[in-house]
Each structure stands twice: as structure tokens, then as C-alpha cells.
Design a protein around this motif. Structure first.
Motif, PDB file in Angstrom:
ATOM      1  N   LEU A  76      15.107  33.844   8.742  1.00  0.00           N
ATOM      2  CA  LEU A  76      15.331  32.436   9.047  1.00  0.00           C
ATOM      3  C   LEU A  76      15.613  31.705   7.746  1.00  0.00           C
ATOM      4  O   LEU A  76      14.727  31.570   6.899  1.00  0.00           O
ATOM      5  N   THR A  77      16.845  31.237   7.579  1.00  0.00           N
ATOM      6  CA  THR A  77      17.237  30.659   6.297  1.00  0.00           C
ATOM      7  C   THR A  77      18.055  29.388   6.467  1.00  0.00           C
ATOM      8  O   THR A  77      18.740  29.187   7.471  1.00  0.00           O
ATOM      9  N   LEU A  78      17.980  28.556   5.442  1.00  0.00           N
ATOM     10  CA  LEU A  78      18.891  27.433   5.255  1.00  0.00           C
ATOM     11  C   LEU A  78      19.330  27.574   3.801  1.00  0.00           C
ATOM     12  O   LEU A  78      18.775  26.951   2.898  1.00  0.00           O
ATOM     13  N   ALA A  79      20.297  28.440   3.573  1.00  0.00           N
ATOM     14  CA  ALA A  79      20.556  28.992   2.239  1.00  0.00           C
ATOM     15  C   ALA A  79      21.596  28.196   1.458  1.00  0.00           C
ATOM     16  O   ALA A  79      22.515  27.584   2.017  1.00  0.00           O
ATOM     17  N   GLN A  80      21.453  28.258   0.137  1.00  0.00           N
ATOM     18  CA  GLN A  80      22.417  27.670  -0.786  1.00  0.00           C
ATOM     19  C   GLN A  80      23.784  28.336  -0.597  1.00  0.00           C
ATOM     20  O   GLN A  80      23.892  29.555  -0.451  1.00  0.00           O
ATOM     21  N   LEU A  81      24.833  27.529  -0.586  1.00  0.00           N
ATOM     22  CA  LEU A  81      26.180  28.068  -0.496  1.00  0.00           C
ATOM     23  C   LEU A  81      26.551  28.809  -1.785  1.00  0.00           C
ATOM     24  O   LEU A  81      26.243  28.333  -2.881  1.00  0.00           O
ATOM     25  N   ASP A  82      27.188  29.941  -1.641  1.00  0.00           N
ATOM     26  CA  ASP A  82      27.594  30.726  -2.816  1.00  0.00           C
ATOM     27  C   ASP A  82      29.025  30.362  -3.181  1.00  0.00           C
ATOM     28  O   ASP A  82      29.954  31.144  -3.012  1.00  0.00           O
ATOM     29  N   LYS A  83      29.187  29.149  -3.682  1.00  0.00           N
ATOM     30  CA  LYS A  83      30.509  28.669  -4.084  1.00  0.00           C
ATOM     31  C   LYS A  83      30.481  28.272  -5.554  1.00  0.00           C
ATOM     32  O   LYS A  83      29.558  27.601  -6.001  1.00  0.00           O
ATOM     33  N   HIS A  84      31.514  28.731  -6.292  1.00  0.00           N
ATOM     34  CA  HIS A  84      31.601  28.422  -7.720  1.00  0.00           C
ATOM     35  C   HIS A  84      32.966  27.795  -8.021  1.00  0.00           C
ATOM     36  O   HIS A  84      33.956  28.083  -7.348  1.00  0.00           O
ATOM     37  N   ALA A  85      32.983  26.937  -9.021  1.00  0.00           N
ATOM     38  CA  ALA A  85      34.223  26.279  -9.435  1.00  0.00           C
ATOM     39  C   ALA A  85      34.440  26.492 -10.930  1.00  0.00           C
ATOM     40  O   ALA A  85      33.464  26.626 -11.691  1.00  0.00           O
ATOM     41  N   PRO A  86      35.697  26.568 -11.389  1.00  0.00           N
ATOM     42  CA  PRO A  86      35.953  26.738 -12.821  1.00  0.00           C
ATOM     43  C   PRO A  86      35.302  25.628 -13.639  1.00  0.00           C
ATOM     44  O   PRO A  86      35.280  24.469 -13.237  1.00  0.00           O
ATOM     45  N   LEU A  87      34.754  26.022 -14.804  1.00  0.00           N
ATOM     46  CA  LEU A  87      34.115  25.046 -15.685  1.00  0.00           C
ATOM     47  C   LEU A  87      34.824  24.966 -17.036  1.00  0.00           C
ATOM     48  O   LEU A  87      35.507  23.994 -17.346  1.00  0.00           O
ATOM     49  N   LEU A  88      34.711  26.038 -17.837  1.00  0.00           N
ATOM     50  CA  LEU A  88      35.369  26.134 -19.144  1.00  0.00           C
ATOM     51  C   LEU A  88      35.809  27.574 -19.351  1.00  0.00           C
ATOM     52  O   LEU A  88      34.969  28.483 -19.291  1.00  0.00           O
ATOM     53  N   GLY A  89      37.069  27.786 -19.579  1.00  0.00           N
ATOM     54  CA  GLY A  89      37.534  29.151 -19.787  1.00  0.00           C
ATOM     55  C   GLY A  89      37.206  30.025 -18.600  1.00  0.00           C
ATOM     56  O   GLY A  89      37.582  29.727 -17.465  1.00  0.00           O
ATOM     57  N   GLU A  90      36.456  31.107 -18.864  1.00  0.00           N
ATOM     58  CA  GLU A  90      36.058  32.018 -17.802  1.00  0.00           C
ATOM     59  C   GLU A  90      34.749  31.606 -17.143  1.00  0.00           C
ATOM     60  O   GLU A  90      34.304  32.237 -16.180  1.00  0.00           O
ATOM     61  N   LEU A  91      34.114  30.583 -17.661  1.00  0.00           N
ATOM     62  CA  LEU A  91      32.845  30.130 -17.095  1.00  0.00           C
ATOM     63  C   LEU A  91      33.071  29.364 -15.794  1.00  0.00           C
ATOM     64  O   LEU A  91      34.044  28.608 -15.650  1.00  0.00           O
ATOM     65  N   THR A  92      32.158  29.566 -14.862  1.00  0.00           N
ATOM     66  CA  THR A  92      32.168  28.811 -13.611  1.00  0.00           C
ATOM     67  C   THR A  92      30.808  28.152 -13.421  1.00  0.00           C
ATOM     68  O   THR A  92      29.820  28.539 -14.045  1.00  0.00           O
ATOM     69  N   ALA A  93      30.755  27.171 -12.546  1.00  0.00           N
ATOM     70  CA  ALA A  93      29.501  26.498 -12.199  1.00  0.00           C
ATOM     71  C   ALA A  93      29.364  26.490 -10.684  1.00  0.00           C
ATOM     72  O   ALA A  93      30.344  26.254  -9.969  1.00  0.00           O
ATOM     73  N   GLN A  94      28.156  26.764 -10.210  1.00  0.00           N
ATOM     74  CA  GLN A  94      27.932  26.784  -8.771  1.00  0.00           C
ATOM     75  C   GLN A  94      27.982  25.367  -8.209  1.00  0.00           C
ATOM     76  O   GLN A  94      27.476  24.422  -8.818  1.00  0.00           O
ATOM     77  N   ARG A  95      28.619  25.232  -7.062  1.00  0.00           N
ATOM     78  CA  ARG A  95      28.690  23.943  -6.386  1.00  0.00           C
ATOM     79  C   ARG A  95      27.508  23.791  -5.442  1.00  0.00           C
ATOM     80  O   ARG A  95      27.110  24.722  -4.756  1.00  0.00           O
ATOM     81  N   GLY A  96      26.952  22.586  -5.406  1.00  0.00           N
ATOM     82  CA  GLY A  96      25.814  22.349  -4.529  1.00  0.00           C
ATOM     83  C   GLY A  96      26.205  22.329  -3.063  1.00  0.00           C
ATOM     84  O   GLY A  96      27.366  22.089  -2.709  1.00  0.00           O
ATOM     85  N   GLY A  97      25.233  22.574  -2.215  1.00  0.00           N
ATOM     86  CA  GLY A  97      25.465  22.557  -0.777  1.00  0.00           C
ATOM     87  C   GLY A  97      24.742  23.703  -0.103  1.00  0.00           C
ATOM     88  O   GLY A  97      24.334  24.672  -0.756  1.00  0.00           O
ATOM     89  N   PHE A  98      24.552  23.577   1.191  1.00  0.00           N
ATOM     90  CA  PHE A  98      23.808  24.582   1.941  1.00  0.00           C
ATOM     91  C   PHE A  98      24.566  24.997   3.188  1.00  0.00           C
ATOM     92  O   PHE A  98      25.267  24.187   3.810  1.00  0.00           O
ATOM     93  N   ALA A  99      24.408  26.266   3.545  1.00  0.00           N
ATOM     94  CA  ALA A  99      24.978  26.770   4.786  1.00  0.00           C
ATOM     95  C   ALA A  99      24.126  26.309   5.960  1.00  0.00           C
ATOM     96  O   ALA A  99      22.958  25.952   5.787  1.00  0.00           O
ATOM     97  N   PRO A 100      24.660  26.310   7.184  1.00  0.00           N
ATOM     98  CA  PRO A 100      23.839  25.952   8.345  1.00  0.00           C
ATOM     99  C   PRO A 100      22.685  26.934   8.535  1.00  0.00           C
ATOM    100  O   PRO A 100      22.670  28.038   7.989  1.00  0.00           O
ATOM    101  N   ILE A 101      21.714  26.518   9.328  1.00  0.00           N
ATOM    102  CA  ILE A 101      20.563  27.359   9.640  1.00  0.00           C
ATOM    103  C   ILE A 101      21.022  28.668  10.268  1.00  0.00           C
ATOM    104  O   ILE A 101      21.847  28.685  11.183  1.00  0.00           O
ATOM    105  N   GLN A 102      20.486  29.769   9.746  1.00  0.00           N
ATOM    106  CA  GLN A 102      20.735  31.095  10.302  1.00  0.00           C
ATOM    107  C   GLN A 102      19.405  31.697  10.725  1.00  0.00           C
ATOM    108  O   GLN A 102      18.422  31.615   9.974  1.00  0.00           O
ATOM    109  N   MET A 103      19.346  32.288  11.910  1.00  0.00           N
ATOM    110  CA  MET A 103      18.077  32.814  12.404  1.00  0.00           C
ATOM    111  C   MET A 103      18.271  34.084  13.210  1.00  0.00           C
ATOM    112  O   MET A 103      19.182  34.169  14.030  1.00  0.00           O
ATOM    113  N   ASN A 104      17.404  35.064  12.957  1.00  0.00           N
ATOM    114  CA  ASN A 104      17.300  36.246  13.798  1.00  0.00           C
ATOM    115  C   ASN A 104      16.190  35.953  14.802  1.00  0.00           C
ATOM    116  O   ASN A 104      15.009  36.145  14.524  1.00  0.00           O
ATOM    117  N   GLY A 105      16.580  35.424  15.951  1.00  0.00           N
ATOM    118  CA  GLY A 105      15.605  34.932  16.917  1.00  0.00           C
ATOM    119  C   GLY A 105      14.609  35.972  17.380  1.00  0.00           C
ATOM    120  O   GLY A 105      13.414  35.685  17.505  1.00  0.00           O
TER     121      GLY A 105
END
Length: 330
Positions: A188-217
Motif C-alpha cells: 500500500l503506497t502513495l509513492a514519490q514519482l520517479d521523474k528527473h529533469a536536466p539540471l547542469l550538464g549530465e546532472l539531473t534533479a528529481q521533480r516533486g510529485g506523487f503517484a496515485p495510491i496503489q494497493m494490493n487489496g
């Protein structure tokens, strides 16, 4: 720690199972027979989590007969804050509780019990005298409304209790147990989105946000019907309490079948199981104080009544507490 006041707040809008079937492929019978839920409250544009939590807390203050300046501590149990830096301070400001320290506690559907137990430690140490413990969630903002396996379950709401330091004769927390099992976190999770955006050169930064609730009922259901009776049995044995001494079972309102299974395990009549999930669905950290407030205000729970309570859910986390309701003091 004495439990001397309670309050609750729910959004104005209610969505029935039949109305929900206009959005997703489901129907009233399918939802009712599997969960016991008939409707759920959904917060509107003017009903933020801060608003709901503040209304519930103010109602608990009024019930206890306190002024905002009487409060030393405000604990807000929530997994859906208005501000990730903390929503409890917003509630403190809304109430005008200038002397109170305020912070959030996150433990999903176990959050209210965990927060209540945490507050008891501050009061028991003598460092604080009075606290507001709030359970509030607005999971409608994190539900995938096209996923019928989860969207039918959750609703929004808030509940609060006012607790104060007391002598042993008035103690309202007679025992407790708390558990976590992170190895089963994925159920049962409300997990951070695994999204990254370019920052500097080859560096990226994770973007904030969460995926919808996921549950194994299925796994969550099996977890609850196994672990809740086990932890309650442990607590009752440790406190020398027989099931027949209980006035009420006050459990997290997730599924009526879970509530009934726990009652059957202890041979407790179903009429002694407090339940309002048919009208509100699973309001996460709010379910226990919301149910308590309803039962106190309609006269079912009386001063001196003994309640066995259990919260359980994401984390996975679960806990139990043996409570005695006192109500407002003169």
C-alpha cells in the motif's frame, strides 16, 4: 492521560456508490458486499485539510471546555498535508493556540493511534499538560478516480481528541502496542514519482510529485485480519483485560468484514463494534477519532467505558491501545 474532549469535521459533499458507478465500472452491490461502504465525503474547493483539521480541533476544544491558550501540544496525524513542510502549524495559527508547539506525524491509517501514544509520552513526562491530537486526511486528491479497486474505498475527514495529564485514577490510556514492517511496504503506497529533469550538464534533479495510491487489496486484507487480533490479544493479556470487560471495539474503519472478523475472534457481539464506514469510507488517520466523536455525541460511549482500539495500514504499520473514555471535567 485523560481523554476529556472530542470533535470531528467532514466535507459537505457525499458521493454514493451509485453516483460513483457513473464514473467507473462498478455498482452499489459490488462495493457494499466487499467493503460495507455506501458513500464517502469528498472535500470541495473551500475545504482544505487545514480547514477540516481546524474544525475538528476547535470542536474538541469546545467539548473539553478549553481555550486555545490552554493547549501545549498539537499533533496532526496525516498522510495528505496541505504543505509538506507541515500543516499542524497552520492549524495552530487558525485556532489561535499561541502557546502550543505543533507538528505533523505520518503513519497512514495507524497515524492517529501513534500520535495519541506519542502525546501520552509528553504528558506523562510532565513537560506538557494539555494536547490536541488530530487525525485528518484528504486522500481524494491522491486517488486515481478511474481505478475502481481503490477509488471506491477512500474519503476525506478529520477527528480530534483533547487529552490532559492526570492522576493514575483518571488514566485513559491503559496500555498500547505499536508495530511496523517495512518489508511489506509495497502492499500500500502513495509513492514519490520517479521523474528527473536536466539540471547542469549530465546532472539531473528529481521533480516533486506523487503517484496515485496503489494497493494490493488481498494482501492488505490478510494482513489486517491476521495482525489486528494478534496485537489486540497481546495487549489484553498484558493489561489483564478479558474481552468481555470491553464496552466497545474502536477499530480503523477500512472494511466491515475486517471489523466483523476481529469481533468474532474475541467473541464480541457485532453490536459492540463501532462502525460508520458505510457513510464515510476509509478516511485514513481520521477514522478512529471521527468514529469516537460520533459515538460520544450520540451517547453510545459513556464516561468510564472501556474501548479496545486498533489502527492498521500502510507502512505497513499497526498498533493497539486500551482506552477509557472520561469526557469533559467540571
Amino acid at each position: 492521560m485523560a481523554l476529556v474532549g472530542c470533535g470531528s469535521a467532514v466535507p459537505a459533499a457525499s458521493i454514493t456508490n451509485q453516483q460513483l458507478s457513473e464514473r467507473v465500472d462498478t455498482n452499489d452491490e459490488w462495493i457494499r458486499t466487499r467493503t460495507g461502504i455506501r458513500a464517502r465525503r469528498i472535500a470541495g474547493p473551500s475545504e482544505s485539510l487545514t480547514c477540516l483539521a481546524s474544525r475538528a480541533a476547535q470542536a474538541a476544544l469546545d467539548h473539553a471546555g478549553w481555550s486555545p491558550d490552554d493547549v501545549d501540544l498539537i499533533l496532526l496525524a496525516t498522510s495528505s498535508p496541505d504543505d509538506l513542510f507541515g500543516t499542524a502549524p497552520r492549524v495552530q495559527g487558525t485556532l489561535g493556540a499561541r502557546r502550543a508547539v505543533a507538528f505533523d506525524l505520518t503513519a497512514a491509517c495507524s497515524g492517529f493511534l501513534f500520535a495519541l501514544i506519542t502525546a501520552s509520552q509528553y504528558l506523562g513526562s510532565g513537560t506538557m499538560k494539555r494536547a490536541l491530537v488530530i487525525g485528518a486526511d484528504q486522500l481524494s486528491r491522491w486517488v486515481d478516480w478511474d481505478d475502481r479497486s481503490t477509488c471506491v474505498l477512500f474519503g476525506d475527514g478529520a477527528g480530534s481528541v483533547a487529552v490532559e495529564a492526570c492522576g493514575a485514577q483518571d488514566n485513559g490510556l491503559l496500555g498500547f502496542r505499536m508495530r511496523s514492517d517495512g518489508s511489506r511496504n509495497g502492499c500500500l503506497t502513495l509513492a514519490q514519482l520517479d521523474k528527473h529533469a536536466p539540471l547542469l550538464g549530465e546532472l539531473t534533479a528529481q521533480r516533486g510529485g506523487f503517484a496515485p495510491i496503489q494497493m494490493n487489496g488481498q494482501e492488505v486484507y490478510k494482513f489486517a485480519v491476521r495482525e489486528v487480533p494478534a496485537i489486540l490479544s497481546e495487549l489484553l493479556e498484558a493489561t489483564g483485560t478479558a474481552p468481555e470487560q470491553l464496552d466497545w471495539l474502536l477499530l480503523h474503519q477500512a472494511n466491515q468484514r475486517i471489523l466483523d472478523a476481529v469481533a468474532d475472534r474475541f467473541a464480541i457481539d457485532h453490536s459492540q463494534v463501532l462502525s460508520n464506514l458505510a457513510l464515510y469510507g476509509n478516511t485514513s488517520a481520521a477514522t478512529i477519532p471521527l468514529m469516537l466523536d460520533e459515538a460520544v455525541k450520540d451517547g453510545r460511549v459513556q464516561p468510564g467505558h472501556l474501548l479496545a482500539s486498533s489502527g492498521f495500514g500502510a507502512g505497513l504499520s499497526w498498533g493497539a491501545a486500551l482506552l477509557r473514555w472520561q469526557g469533559p471535567t467540571d
